[in-house]
Design an enzyme around this catalytic site. Sequence first.
Site, PDB file in Angstrom:
ATOM      1  CG  HIS A  34      -1.930  -1.051   1.269  1.00 27.29           C
ATOM      2  ND1 HIS A  34      -1.848  -2.146   2.093  1.00 27.29           N
ATOM      3  CD2 HIS A  34      -3.080  -1.196   0.550  1.00 27.29           C
ATOM      4  CE1 HIS A  34      -2.903  -2.917   1.899  1.00 27.29           C
ATOM      5  NE2 HIS A  34      -3.665  -2.378   0.978  1.00 27.29           N
ATOM      6  CB  SER A 182      -1.687 -10.441   1.064  1.00 21.79           C
ATOM      7  OG  SER A 182      -3.037 -10.612   1.451  1.00 21.79           O
TER       8      SER A 182
END
Length: 277
Positions: A34, A182
């Site tokens: 991210h 993840s």
Amino acid sequence: MQTIRDLSQLRRVRGALRGKVAFVPTMGALHAGHRRLMEIARENADHVIASIFVNPLQFAKNEDLSRYPRREEADAEMLADTGVTILWMPDAATMYPHGFATTVTVSGVSEGLCGASRLGHFDGVATVVAKLFGQIRPNIALFGEKDWQQLAVVRRMVIDLDLGISVIGVPTERDADGLALSSRNAYLSVEERRAAVALPQALDNAANTVMMDKPIRDAEAQAMQDLENAGFRIDYVAIVDSDLRPAKTLADADRIVAAAWIGTTRLIDNRAIKATA
Ligand code: PAF
């Protein structure tokens, strides 16, 4: 960075922004993947808006909505650190108020692979992303390539609905051993984490096999065998063309995509078949 939870305030603040706006939607539990999305957003726009919303519409009843990791404070710190201008954090009542009755379905590209085993998942994704796009009205939006099918669904929706947003796919960030980052990696035990590396390895091996012009179905079968040997339960392994249909020849093989369970955690990953992709 301004954290906003109220839609009318978002509209006011967004309306006052001048220049190019990049949007990165997330469900929180942010990691280095991210961070990379935010950095690329920052490089490509004057303002970055990120959202955190764990979207109930994209989880089936038997899935992990209630245990999905939530780390609001740490997430907000990371976002502020990467130069995000606005953090949009709506609640479920803001996103899906009483009477909400619209579903966005992207047929074709959303039907196989994850769409076949997670019924309704991509309707939930397309609906929330369409809604977030409407709230934020970004010029560009960034999505990780790890969710390859999701990226294809969003691209299709943006074209079909003339949304006028440039969708940028950002290559997957990986741990040193190759496992794709993840939020769901947080569920893995030490042993499962050790075994999980078999997923990127199996995809790399299969991609290399296909690039040597070996039969596509044999390469898929080998990858499945490798994953089973490492303790995975397979959902799918498929070599697909650029429309996510089963590839027939090396010339139309674009990506190898996979989803598999290790213990109670479902992991997905994919890899380009063409060295240049
Ligand atoms: O990739 C995700 O985190 C989610 O599917 C998204 C795009 C934020 C929609 O809820």
